[in-house]
Design a protein around this motif. Structure first.
Motif, PDB file in Angstrom:
ATOM      1  N   GLY A 135       0.829  -1.203   0.000  1.00  0.00           N
ATOM      2  CA  GLY A 135       0.000   0.000   0.000  1.00  0.00           C
ATOM      3  C   GLY A 135       0.862   1.250   0.000  1.00  0.00           C
ATOM      4  O   GLY A 135       2.057   1.197   0.273  1.00  0.00           O
TER       5      GLY A 135
ATOM      6  N   GLN B 138       0.551   5.469   1.274  1.00  0.00           N
ATOM      7  CA  GLN B 138      -0.312   6.419   1.974  1.00  0.00           C
ATOM      8  C   GLN B 138      -0.549   7.667   1.110  1.00  0.00           C
ATOM      9  O   GLN B 138       0.399   8.164   0.503  1.00  0.00           O
ATOM     10  CB  GLN B 138       0.243   6.792   3.335  1.00  0.00           C
ATOM     11  CG  GLN B 138       1.725   6.831   3.457  1.00  0.00           C
ATOM     12  CD  GLN B 138       2.174   7.416   4.766  1.00  0.00           C
ATOM     13  OE1 GLN B 138       1.395   7.984   5.526  1.00  0.00           O
ATOM     14  NE2 GLN B 138       3.433   7.301   5.043  1.00  0.00           N
TER      15      GLN B 138
ATOM     16  N   SER C 119       7.453   6.679  -5.567  1.00  0.00           N
ATOM     17  CA  SER C 119       6.339   5.746  -5.314  1.00  0.00           C
ATOM     18  C   SER C 119       6.195   4.798  -6.503  1.00  0.00           C
ATOM     19  O   SER C 119       5.945   3.610  -6.342  1.00  0.00           O
ATOM     20  CB  SER C 119       4.994   6.463  -5.140  1.00  0.00           C
ATOM     21  OG  SER C 119       5.095   7.746  -4.608  1.00  0.00           O
TER      22      SER C 119
ATOM     23  N   GLN D 248      11.625   5.419  10.725  1.00  0.00           N
ATOM     24  CA  GLN D 248      10.605   6.331  10.199  1.00  0.00           C
ATOM     25  C   GLN D 248      10.004   7.190  11.319  1.00  0.00           C
ATOM     26  O   GLN D 248       9.733   8.368  11.130  1.00  0.00           O
ATOM     27  CB  GLN D 248       9.496   5.550   9.496  1.00  0.00           C
ATOM     28  CG  GLN D 248       8.413   6.473   8.957  1.00  0.00           C
ATOM     29  CD  GLN D 248       7.381   5.753   8.117  1.00  0.00           C
ATOM     30  OE1 GLN D 248       7.623   5.353   6.990  1.00  0.00           O
ATOM     31  NE2 GLN D 248       6.198   5.588   8.676  1.00  0.00           N
TER      32      GLN D 248
ATOM     33  N   LYS E  31      10.108  11.097  11.147  1.00  0.00           N
ATOM     34  CA  LYS E  31       8.861  11.877  11.058  1.00  0.00           C
ATOM     35  C   LYS E  31       8.638  12.711  12.306  1.00  0.00           C
ATOM     36  O   LYS E  31       8.056  13.788  12.232  1.00  0.00           O
ATOM     37  CB  LYS E  31       7.672  10.949  10.790  1.00  0.00           C
ATOM     38  CG  LYS E  31       7.716  10.377   9.383  1.00  0.00           C
ATOM     39  CD  LYS E  31       6.349  10.154   8.769  1.00  0.00           C
ATOM     40  CE  LYS E  31       6.525   9.884   7.288  1.00  0.00           C
ATOM     41  NZ  LYS E  31       5.365   9.386   6.620  1.00  0.00           N
TER      42      LYS E  31
ATOM     43  N   PRO F 117       5.798  -6.329  -1.160  1.00  0.00           N
ATOM     44  CA  PRO F 117       6.721  -5.538  -1.978  1.00  0.00           C
ATOM     45  C   PRO F 117       6.868  -4.135  -1.397  1.00  0.00           C
ATOM     46  O   PRO F 117       5.880  -3.419  -1.269  1.00  0.00           O
ATOM     47  CB  PRO F 117       6.048  -5.480  -3.360  1.00  0.00           C
ATOM     48  CG  PRO F 117       4.829  -6.316  -3.271  1.00  0.00           C
ATOM     49  CD  PRO F 117       4.516  -6.545  -1.840  1.00  0.00           C
TER      50      PRO F 117
ATOM     51  N   GLY G 198       9.894  -0.657  -0.810  1.00  0.00           N
ATOM     52  CA  GLY G 198      11.222  -0.082  -1.010  1.00  0.00           C
ATOM     53  C   GLY G 198      12.049  -0.410   0.227  1.00  0.00           C
ATOM     54  O   GLY G 198      11.502  -0.771   1.287  1.00  0.00           O
TER      55      GLY G 198
ATOM     56  N   ASP H 143      13.401   1.352   2.360  1.00  0.00           N
ATOM     57  CA  ASP H 143      13.098   2.183   3.534  1.00  0.00           C
ATOM     58  C   ASP H 143      12.033   1.548   4.426  1.00  0.00           C
ATOM     59  O   ASP H 143      11.937   1.861   5.607  1.00  0.00           O
ATOM     60  CB  ASP H 143      12.629   3.579   3.086  1.00  0.00           C
ATOM     61  CG  ASP H 143      11.448   3.502   2.137  1.00  0.00           C
ATOM     62  OD1 ASP H 143      11.576   2.854   1.080  1.00  0.00           O
ATOM     63  OD2 ASP H 143      10.393   4.059   2.463  1.00  0.00           O
ATOM     64  N   GLN H 144      11.202   0.676   3.863  1.00  0.00           N
ATOM     65  CA  GLN H 144      10.104   0.087   4.651  1.00  0.00           C
ATOM     66  C   GLN H 144      10.457  -1.304   5.180  1.00  0.00           C
ATOM     67  O   GLN H 144       9.644  -1.950   5.837  1.00  0.00           O
ATOM     68  CB  GLN H 144       8.834  -0.011   3.795  1.00  0.00           C
ATOM     69  CG  GLN H 144       8.157   1.321   3.536  1.00  0.00           C
ATOM     70  CD  GLN H 144       7.483   1.888   4.779  1.00  0.00           C
ATOM     71  OE1 GLN H 144       7.250   1.175   5.757  1.00  0.00           O
ATOM     72  NE2 GLN H 144       7.195   3.171   4.765  1.00  0.00           N
TER      73      GLN H 144
ATOM     74  N   GLY I 140      15.836   0.557  -8.191  1.00  0.00           N
ATOM     75  CA  GLY I 140      14.679   1.407  -7.902  1.00  0.00           C
ATOM     76  C   GLY I 140      14.223   1.272  -6.468  1.00  0.00           C
ATOM     77  O   GLY I 140      13.194   1.803  -6.068  1.00  0.00           O
TER      78      GLY I 140
ATOM     79  N   ILE J  90      14.671   5.747  -4.658  1.00  0.00           N
ATOM     80  CA  ILE J  90      14.872   6.888  -5.556  1.00  0.00           C
ATOM     81  C   ILE J  90      15.063   8.116  -4.667  1.00  0.00           C
ATOM     82  O   ILE J  90      14.288   8.335  -3.737  1.00  0.00           O
ATOM     83  CB  ILE J  90      13.643   7.084  -6.489  1.00  0.00           C
ATOM     84  CG1 ILE J  90      13.368   5.816  -7.320  1.00  0.00           C
ATOM     85  CG2 ILE J  90      13.814   8.309  -7.382  1.00  0.00           C
ATOM     86  CD1 ILE J  90      14.446   5.435  -8.303  1.00  0.00           C
TER      87      ILE J  90
ATOM     88  N   MET K 220      13.312  10.534  -2.176  1.00  0.00           N
ATOM     89  CA  MET K 220      12.249  11.331  -2.785  1.00  0.00           C
ATOM     90  C   MET K 220      10.956  10.988  -2.058  1.00  0.00           C
ATOM     91  O   MET K 220      10.540   9.828  -2.064  1.00  0.00           O
ATOM     92  CB  MET K 220      12.128  11.004  -4.281  1.00  0.00           C
ATOM     93  CG  MET K 220      11.150  11.887  -5.010  1.00  0.00           C
ATOM     94  SD  MET K 220      10.958  11.449  -6.760  1.00  0.00           S
ATOM     95  CE  MET K 220      12.448  12.079  -7.478  1.00  0.00           C
TER      96      MET K 220
HETATM   97  N1  AQP Z   1      11.810   7.409  -3.027  1.00  0.00           N
HETATM   98  C1  AQP Z   1      11.403   6.150  -3.012  1.00  0.00           C
HETATM   99  N2  AQP Z   1      12.141   5.187  -3.602  1.00  0.00           N
HETATM  100  C2  AQP Z   1      11.735   3.913  -3.617  1.00  0.00           C
HETATM  101  N3  AQP Z   1      10.587   3.491  -3.037  1.00  0.00           N
HETATM  102  C3  AQP Z   1       9.836   4.409  -2.439  1.00  0.00           C
HETATM  103  N4  AQP Z   1       8.663   4.320  -1.785  1.00  0.00           N
HETATM  104  C4  AQP Z   1       8.280   5.551  -1.379  1.00  0.00           C
HETATM  105  N5  AQP Z   1       9.205   6.462  -1.741  1.00  0.00           N
HETATM  106  C5  AQP Z   1      10.181   5.783  -2.391  1.00  0.00           C
HETATM  107  C6  AQP Z   1       7.952   3.072  -1.592  1.00  0.00           C
HETATM  108  O1  AQP Z   1       6.599   3.313  -1.847  1.00  0.00           O
HETATM  109  C7  AQP Z   1       5.808   2.522  -0.968  1.00  0.00           C
HETATM  110  C8  AQP Z   1       4.780   3.371  -0.290  1.00  0.00           C
HETATM  111  O2  AQP Z   1       5.310   4.122   0.690  1.00  0.00           O
HETATM  112  P1  AQP Z   1       4.376   5.128   1.482  1.00  0.00           P
HETATM  113  O3  AQP Z   1       3.953   6.212   0.595  1.00  0.00           O
HETATM  114  O4  AQP Z   1       3.272   4.415   2.138  1.00  0.00           O
HETATM  115  O5  AQP Z   1       5.306   5.612   2.596  1.00  0.00           O
HETATM  116  P2  AQP Z   1       6.676   6.282   2.514  1.00  0.00           P
HETATM  117  O6  AQP Z   1       7.733   5.254   2.237  1.00  0.00           O
HETATM  118  O7  AQP Z   1       6.819   7.059   3.771  1.00  0.00           O
HETATM  119  O8  AQP Z   1       6.590   7.248   1.243  1.00  0.00           O
HETATM  120  P3  AQP Z   1       6.895   8.782   1.163  1.00  0.00           P
HETATM  121  O9  AQP Z   1       6.690   9.210  -0.245  1.00  0.00           O
HETATM  122  O10 AQP Z   1       8.217   9.083   1.784  1.00  0.00           O
HETATM  123  O11 AQP Z   1       5.704   9.384   1.980  1.00  0.00           O
HETATM  124  P4  AQP Z   1       5.765  10.436   3.132  1.00  0.00           P
HETATM  125  O12 AQP Z   1       6.436  11.630   2.534  1.00  0.00           O
HETATM  126  O13 AQP Z   1       4.350  10.702   3.502  1.00  0.00           O
HETATM  127  O14 AQP Z   1       6.531   9.814   4.247  1.00  0.00           O
HETATM  128  C9  AQP Z   1       6.750   1.820  -0.015  1.00  0.00           C
HETATM  129  O15 AQP Z   1       6.927   0.518  -0.491  1.00  0.00           O
HETATM  130  C10 AQP Z   1       8.002   2.621  -0.136  1.00  0.00           C
HETATM  131  O16 AQP Z   1       9.139   1.829   0.126  1.00  0.00           O
END
Ligand code: AQP
Length: 332
Positions: free
Chosen positions: A10, A12, A21, A110, A114, A146, A148, A150-151, A184, A187, A197
């Motif tokens: 998913g 957010q 994303s 995270q 955050k 699946p 990235g 970071d998760q 990827g 990013i 990003m």
């Molecule tokens: N820059 C990125 N490179 C590779 N993968 C990414 N994902 C997000 N940004 C990148 C992957 O997208 C999925 C969804 O992540 P999310 O939106 O639920 O949370 P996030 O990782 O916190 O994404 P953002 O864009 O950084 O959101 P904000 O700014 O709200 O915190 C995940 O699988 C993530 O790995």
């Protein structure tokens, strides 16, 4: 019975979807439905751990749905739904929060990032976010998640929670594995390539958004941070900006790093940045156009998210009933 392995992922709706994303998540989801039973959600409950404007959140949630479909996720072959439409997520979240340790949550990168970014709103939801994410995954008995890179930490915590629960009550949950793309996986921002990003980045120049117009995309690439050298070479430790652009180009144009290095021998960064921008514009063009078309068809989007929620609820409630029984709640 469906013998395929199950996948859940998913995003957010905390900001407009970015190239991160897409390349780190959505692009990889599309092919999976042939081999796996796939659930993809829009995790709006996670998004409110940071303050959101309600009207914008609603609009972005629908836009995200349209962009999922426009990226190639077929609602007939995948269960696509909005997290808050399946109340089992909130219910299992509470149970799992009682099996998640304070120390574990405190170690989550995270949360640290955050809370530093939102110092005036370090709420309990931001802290317990991983328990809700564990509920998202475990409700569907997902084998693979699946994500990235970071998760990855959150998926590992989900495994620990599942193992802890199973250790007490028997095999209730499938213990999931993270499923991380080779290229990827991360990013980086175009303006600060040491940072990911991110949708919620305050510097829009660092991000490419899926719905951005070609001229805006080109402008951002032309302004992308590089270095004081002149050679296009993949070296993520010393040439963060260029290496990030190479990853983006590699994914958008289907070229290897070696092919890219050869293509730009003797050429300047200017030519390289234009080539990356053009490849991204062409990759995103059909997605943007199809998403714009879908956004005009509200009835279709409504049907997709209603059907998705019904299918997801059926599976999720089955797991929830089992959990409630195991922990000792009286059956309704
Ligand atoms: N820059 C990125 N490179 C590779 N993968 C990414 N994902 C997000 N940004 C990148 C992957 O997208 C999925 C969804 O992540 P999310 O939106 O639920 O949370 P996030 O990782 O916190 O994404 P953002 O864009 O950084 O959101 P904000 O700014 O709200 O915190 C995940 O699988 C993530 O790995």
């Amino acid at each position: 019975m469906d013998e395929r392995k199950t996948i859940l992922s998913g995003i957010q709706p905390s900001g407009d979807l970015t190239l991160g994303s897409y390349m780190g998540a959505m692009k990889n989801w599309v092919e999976l439905c042939n081999d796996y039973n796939c659930f993809y959600c829009i995790v709006d409950m996670h998004a409110i751990t940071v303050r959101q404007n309600p009207a914008e959140l609603r609009k972005r949630t629908l836009a995200q749905l349209a962009q999922y479909i426009a990226s190639g996720l077929d609602p007939e072959k995948n269960t696509i739904f909005i997290q808050s439409h399946v109340s089992a997520h909130a219910e299992l979240n509470w149970v799992l929060a009682c099996y998640t340790m304070f120390g574990e949550l405190s170690r989550m990168t995270q949360f640290k990032d955050k809370s530093a970014k939102n110092a005036d709103n370090i709420n309990a939801g931001l802290f317990t976010y991983p328990a809700l994410m564990a509920a998202d995954i475990l409700l569907y008995q997902a084998d693979l998640v699946p994500v990235g890179i970071d998760q990855k930490q959150h998926v590992e915590l989900t495994r620990d929670i599942a193992n802890r629960f199973n250790g007490v009550y028997g095999d209730v949950f499938t213990v999931p594995e993270p499923f991380i793309p080779k290229v990827g996986a991360k990013i980086m921002s175009l303006t600060t390539p040491e940072n990911k990003m991110s949708k919620s980045d305050k510097d829009p120049g660092g991000c490419i958004y899926l719905m951005q117009k070609p001229e805006e995309i080109m402008r951002s690439f032309k302004r992308a941070v590089t270095d004081s050298e002149t050679c296009v070479k993949y070296d993520p430790d010393n040439k963060k900006g260029i290496s990030n652009l190479m990853t983006i180009y590699s994914l958008a144009a289907g070229k290897t790093y070696e092919e890219i290095e050869n293509e730009f021998v003797g050429k300047g960064y200017g030519d390289f940045k234009v080539a990356v921008g053009e490849a991204v514009v062409e990759m995103l063009r059909p997605i943007r156009e199809e998403a714009e078309r879908l956004l005009k068809d509200k009835a279709y989007l409504e049907k997709v998210y209603r059907d998705g929620a019904a299918r997801a609820s059926y599976v999720a409630n089955k797991t929830l009933r089992k959990v409630y029984k195991k922990v000792g709640f009286v059956q309704k």
